[in-house]
Every structure is written in structure tokens, then in C-alpha cells.
Design a protein around this motif. Structure first.
Motif, PDB file in Angstrom:
ATOM      1  N   PHE A  92       0.840  -1.215   0.000  1.00  4.60           N
ATOM      2  CA  PHE A  92       0.000   0.000   0.000  1.00  4.60           C
ATOM      3  C   PHE A  92       0.870   1.260   0.000  1.00  4.60           C
ATOM      4  CE2 PHE A  92      -1.852   3.205   2.996  1.00  4.60           C
ATOM      5  CZ  PHE A  92      -2.673   3.826   2.058  1.00  4.60           C
ATOM      6  N   CYS A  93       1.901   1.274   0.854  1.00  4.91           N
ATOM      7  CA  CYS A  93       2.761   2.471   0.929  1.00  4.91           C
ATOM      8  C   CYS A  93       3.455   2.716  -0.411  1.00  4.91           C
ATOM      9  CB  CYS A  93       3.807   2.320   2.037  1.00  4.91           C
ATOM     10  SG  CYS A  93       3.068   2.369   3.682  1.00  4.91           S
ATOM     11  N   ALA A  94       3.846   1.640  -1.105  1.00  6.80           N
ATOM     12  CA  ALA A  94       4.485   1.789  -2.419  1.00  6.80           C
ATOM     13  C   ALA A  94       3.489   2.377  -3.423  1.00  6.80           C
ATOM     14  CB  ALA A  94       4.991   0.431  -2.913  1.00  6.80           C
ATOM     15  N   GLU A  95       2.258   1.901  -3.379  1.00  2.00           N
ATOM     16  CA  GLU A  95       1.213   2.399  -4.287  1.00  2.00           C
ATOM     17  C   GLU A  95       0.909   3.877  -3.981  1.00  2.00           C
ATOM     18  OE1 GLU A  95       0.058   0.771  -6.834  1.00  2.00           O
ATOM     19  OE2 GLU A  95      -2.102   0.461  -6.776  1.00  2.00           O
ATOM     20  N   SER A 118      -6.069   4.428  -1.662  1.00  2.00           N
ATOM     21  CA  SER A 118      -6.634   3.717  -0.517  1.00  2.00           C
ATOM     22  C   SER A 118      -5.994   2.332  -0.485  1.00  2.00           C
ATOM     23  CB  SER A 118      -8.143   3.576  -0.687  1.00  2.00           C
ATOM     24  OG  SER A 118      -8.416   2.498  -1.556  1.00  2.00           O
ATOM     25  N   PRO A 119      -6.139   1.617   0.627  1.00  6.84           N
ATOM     26  CA  PRO A 119      -5.493   0.291   0.689  1.00  6.84           C
ATOM     27  C   PRO A 119      -6.274  -0.821  -0.006  1.00  6.84           C
ATOM     28  CG  PRO A 119      -6.215   1.033   2.885  1.00  6.84           C
ATOM     29  CD  PRO A 119      -6.745   2.008   1.907  1.00  6.84           C
ATOM     30  N   ILE A 120      -7.379  -0.498  -0.687  1.00  2.63           N
ATOM     31  CA  ILE A 120      -8.251  -1.586  -1.156  1.00  2.63           C
ATOM     32  C   ILE A 120      -7.561  -2.532  -2.137  1.00  2.63           C
ATOM     33  CG2 ILE A 120      -9.421  -0.203  -2.984  1.00  2.63           C
ATOM     34  CD1 ILE A 120     -11.876  -2.100  -1.537  1.00  2.63           C
ATOM     35  N   ASP A 121      -6.850  -1.975  -3.128  1.00  2.00           N
ATOM     36  CA  ASP A 121      -6.231  -2.825  -4.161  1.00  2.00           C
ATOM     37  C   ASP A 121      -5.134  -3.709  -3.567  1.00  2.00           C
ATOM     38  OD1 ASP A 121      -7.687  -1.202  -5.806  1.00  2.00           O
ATOM     39  OD2 ASP A 121      -6.044  -0.800  -7.202  1.00  2.00           O
ATOM     40  N   THR A 122      -4.240  -3.069  -2.864  1.00  2.00           N
ATOM     41  CA  THR A 122      -3.063  -3.790  -2.377  1.00  2.00           C
ATOM     42  C   THR A 122      -3.436  -4.831  -1.317  1.00  2.00           C
ATOM     43  OG1 THR A 122      -2.737  -1.749  -1.121  1.00  2.00           O
ATOM     44  CG2 THR A 122      -1.219  -2.169  -2.921  1.00  2.00           C
ATOM     45  N   PHE A 123      -4.408  -4.525  -0.447  1.00  2.00           N
ATOM     46  CA  PHE A 123      -4.816  -5.509   0.561  1.00  2.00           C
ATOM     47  C   PHE A 123      -5.541  -6.690  -0.090  1.00  2.00           C
ATOM     48  CE2 PHE A 123      -3.843  -4.429   4.980  1.00  2.00           C
ATOM     49  CZ  PHE A 123      -3.069  -3.311   4.740  1.00  2.00           C
ATOM     50  N   THR A 124      -6.336  -6.421  -1.130  1.00  2.00           N
ATOM     51  CA  THR A 124      -7.030  -7.530  -1.807  1.00  2.00           C
ATOM     52  C   THR A 124      -6.009  -8.430  -2.504  1.00  2.00           C
ATOM     53  OG1 THR A 124      -8.901  -6.061  -2.146  1.00  2.00           O
ATOM     54  CG2 THR A 124      -8.898  -8.100  -3.407  1.00  2.00           C
ATOM     55  N   SER A 125      -5.038  -7.818  -3.167  1.00  2.00           N
ATOM     56  CA  SER A 125      -4.007  -8.623  -3.853  1.00  2.00           C
ATOM     57  C   SER A 125      -3.166  -9.414  -2.858  1.00  2.00           C
ATOM     58  CB  SER A 125      -3.072  -7.715  -4.653  1.00  2.00           C
ATOM     59  OG  SER A 125      -3.593  -7.508  -5.921  1.00  2.00           O
ATOM     60  N   THR A 126      -2.963  -8.881  -1.680  1.00  2.00           N
ATOM     61  CA  THR A 126      -2.109  -9.591  -0.718  1.00  2.00           C
ATOM     62  C   THR A 126      -2.885 -10.672   0.031  1.00  2.00           C
ATOM     63  OG1 THR A 126      -0.950  -7.488  -0.412  1.00  2.00           O
ATOM     64  CG2 THR A 126      -0.387  -9.261   1.097  1.00  2.00           C
ATOM     65  N   PHE A 127      -4.095 -10.354   0.465  1.00  2.00           N
ATOM     66  CA  PHE A 127      -4.860 -11.326   1.274  1.00  2.00           C
ATOM     67  C   PHE A 127      -5.638 -12.323   0.408  1.00  2.00           C
ATOM     68  CE2 PHE A 127      -4.014  -8.411   4.717  1.00  2.00           C
ATOM     69  CZ  PHE A 127      -3.970  -9.232   5.829  1.00  2.00           C
ATOM     70  N   GLY A 128      -6.031 -11.942  -0.817  1.00  2.00           N
ATOM     71  CA  GLY A 128      -6.916 -12.788  -1.622  1.00  2.00           C
ATOM     72  C   GLY A 128      -8.342 -12.720  -1.076  1.00  2.00           C
ATOM     73  N   GLY A 129      -9.281 -13.434  -1.690  1.00  4.95           N
ATOM     74  CA  GLY A 129     -10.672 -13.437  -1.226  1.00  4.95           C
ATOM     75  C   GLY A 129     -11.335 -12.089  -1.379  1.00  4.95           C
ATOM     76  N   GLY A 130     -12.140 -11.704  -0.377  1.00  2.00           N
ATOM     77  CA  GLY A 130     -12.814 -10.408  -0.425  1.00  2.00           C
ATOM     78  C   GLY A 130     -12.268  -9.480   0.652  1.00  2.00           C
ATOM     79  N   ILE A 131     -12.029  -8.238   0.293  1.00  2.08           N
ATOM     80  CA  ILE A 131     -11.568  -7.243   1.279  1.00  2.08           C
ATOM     81  C   ILE A 131     -12.549  -6.075   1.273  1.00  2.08           C
ATOM     82  CG2 ILE A 131      -9.778  -5.500   1.793  1.00  2.08           C
ATOM     83  CD1 ILE A 131      -8.849  -8.266   2.600  1.00  2.08           C
ATOM     84  N   ALA A 132     -13.062  -5.773   2.465  1.00  2.00           N
ATOM     85  CA  ALA A 132     -13.961  -4.625   2.604  1.00  2.00           C
ATOM     86  C   ALA A 132     -13.256  -3.557   3.424  1.00  2.00           C
ATOM     87  CB  ALA A 132     -15.247  -5.042   3.281  1.00  2.00           C
TER      88      ALA A 132
END
Ligand code: PMV
Length: 310
Positions: free
Chosen positions: A118-121, A129-143
Motif C-alpha cells: 500500500f505504501c508503495a502504491e 486507498s489500501p483496497i487494491d493492495t490488501f485484496t491482492s495480498t490477502f486474496g478473497g474479499g476485502i472490505a
């Protein structure tokens, strides 16, 4: 010389893009298209074998500055069209973040990997926002900011903003992605919304409505109520159009898909890139998208986030 390799999935924002930057809720899902990134020590900084100037590679610059890295050779191979709204740069950041941690023998705690990505983005876009990077890292659904609908993963803070990040159980869904073929710059579109907001308070009303609409959609997703979710997605698209981030090509593909879908909308920053349709008639949607000048592909949700590759 040891090569460290990691991969991460693309994502599709189901609801809430742009408004999430201003603290509203959003939900994204990881999809089964991946980026594979490798790093190894080198005599100069390279990307896919070519010397790079950091000015033009701010994502790599972030990691290099943060860890005071000696030169590294980075390679990246992707199944995701760049600038398509499917988070190719977030998946690159997530896989690079994990590969660098492997090389440094640092903690591979998923939250830390995601936060670095997220910090790199953020560094590259100047606003994110952290939405893209957290979804790519955790997989599944991120809200994000979903008021406890999912399982709390933690809070992310940046420049006075706090995002509450949750993981959400996502049912198996088929989405058709329609790529317009138009490359759009996320930072330019994010900036366009910022300027609209500064000039006109109407933008705030749209952003508020996007927030309320997204809340309804996240609830529908967790109840596997695809009819309501689809309606909310189509409404979300119309609100994003009013916000000024859609374009004729996207509107055409959304309209053509709606006939055979629960709902359809642009995904990601907009201005080109891609739209998504939630459907159980993927062949019909693909045909409609092709007929209207788009490039369709069918994707499934995936629970596999960033992972080490051998
Ligand atoms: O186009 P993408 O995949 O980079 O998605 C951007 C989503 C935004 O909400 C517009 C920006 C963000 O960082 O949340």
C-alpha cells in the motif's frame, strides 16, 4: 545467485472505488489472474533485464528507499493487462513486497506485506486507498470501512486518513470483465475527482450516495443476494459516471452487458480500463461485449492471495 519469487492476484473492485479514498466503504475481490515477480542481487537496478531510472519506477523506488536496498534485478510477468482497472500495479506491489521480504528474511506476516505494498502504491500515485493492495495480498474479499460486516484485519493510517480493513467471505461468483483497450492513469482520475470535489460540493453528495449504495451491496454480497448486489452495481456505475470517471466506451459495454447480467459497472479508476458484469450467462455477456468493441474474459474469484513461488 538466489532468486526470490512471489506472485499475487489481480482484483476487481465490486463497489466503492474513488469514494473509498474519502473514507467511504468499498469491497473488492481477488480474481484468478496473477503477477509473478522475482528479485535478486545485481550490479545495477533493472526491470526485466533493462536498466531503470527510479523517477519512472516509483513503486520500486519506494522499496529501494525504505530498505536502503543495494541494486536488485526485478522481473515481472503478468496475466493482467496494465492500466486496465484490474489492479496490475497493486498485484505487482504485493508480489514485490513479499519477494523483497523473502530476500531480506523479514517477517512475512500478511498484514505487513500488504501495508508495504500500500505504501508503495501511495508513493507512486500520491493518493490511494489500501483496497487494491490488501485484496491482492490477502486474496478473497476485502472490505474497507464496512462497519464490522466482515472479520477485522486491522487499521491502515496514512496522511490523517484511517481505513478499517476487514476480510469478507466471498461466494463463488462468475464475472465477465470487458476491457475497453483504453489505458487510463489511476492518478489522473483520482486527481480529477479531487478537483471536482474542491470546486463543487455536488461531488460530496455523489460520494456520500456511493457510500450508502456500497453498504447495501456489501450486505447483499454476504447474504449471496445477487439480484440486489447486481442492482447496486449498476447504480454505482451511474453515480461514478456523474462523478466524471466513466467514458463512452465503458458506458456502452455496461449497457450491452446489463441485459444478460444481475448488474454491471466500471471497475477501478475508470476513464477506460475495464468494466465487470455479474452474471450466470457469461457466454451471452462475452458476445455482447465483443459486439460493442470490448475484449471480454471470464474470471472467477480466488481466495489465494500473495504467495511464495519456488
Ligand atoms: O484502477 P485501479 O485498479 O488502480 O483502482 C483504483 C481505485 C481507486 O479507488 C480509484 C483508487 C484507490 O487507491 O482506491
Amino acid at each position: 545467485m538466489t532468486i526470490y519469487s512471489a506472485s499475487a492476484p489481480a482484483k476487481a473492485i465490486l463497489l466503492g472505488e474513488h469514494a473509498v479514498i474519502y473514507g467511504k466503504p468499498a469491497i473488492a475481490i481477488a480474481i484468478d489472474k496473477r503477477v509473478v515477480t522475482t528479485v535478486q542481487n545485481s550490479y545495477e537496478m533493472t526491470l526485466n533485464g533493462k536498466h531503470i531510472d527510479m523517477e519512472y519506477h516509483p513503486h520500486i523506488e519506494y522499496f529501494s528507499e525504505k530498505y536502503n536496498e543495494k541494486p536488485i534485478a526485478v522481473t515481472s510477468a503478468t496475466q493482467i493487462p496494465p492500466s486496465s482497472g484490474l489492479g496490475s500495479s497493486a498485484a505487482f506491489c504485493a508480489s514485490l513486497s513479499l519477494a523483497i521480504r523473502m530476500k531480506r528474511e523479514d517477517s512475512k506476516e500478511t498484514f505487513d506485506v500488504a501495508n508495504d505494498a500500500f505504501c508503495a502504491e501511495f508513493h507512486a500515485q500520491g493518493r490511494a486507498s489500501p483496497i487494491d493492495t490488501f485484496t491482492s495480498t490477502f486474496g478473497g474479499g476485502i472490505a474497507i470501512n464496512a462497519n464490522g460486516i466482515g472479520k477485522k484485519l486491522g487499521d491502515v493510517e496514512k496522511n490523517g486518513n484511517i481505513w478499517h480493513v476487514e476480510s469478507v467471505k466471498v461466494p463463488k461468483m462468475t464475472l465477465v470483465v470487458g476491457y475497453t483497450g483504453i489505458k487510463a492513469s489511476t492518478s489522473e482520475l483520482v486527481n480529477r475527482v479531487k478537483q471536482f470535489k474542491e470546486k463543487n460540493s455536488f461531488a460530496n453528495e455523489i460520494i456520500d450516495e456511493l457510500g450508502t449504495n456500497t453498504e447495501t451491496g456489501i450486505r447483499a454480497l454476504t447474504e449471496e443476494d445477487f439480484v440486489t448486489l447486481g442492482k447496486v452495481m449498476s447504480k454505482n456505475h451511474r453515480l461514478l459516471s456523474v462523478l466524471g470517471v466513466s467514458c463512452n466506451e465503458l458506458n456502452k459495454l455496461v449497457e450491452a452487458s446489463e441485459k444478460y447480467s444481475y448488474g454491471a459497472k466500471l471497475t477501478g479508476a475508470g476513464g477506460g480500463g475495464s468494466m465487470i458484469a455479474l452474471t450466470d450467462q457469461p457466454e451471452m455477456v462475452c458476445k455482447a461485449i465483443r459486439l460493442h468493441g470490448g475484449e471480454p474474459f471470464v474470471v472467477e474469484t480466488t481466495s489465494v492471495g500473495a504467495k511464495e513461488e519456488s
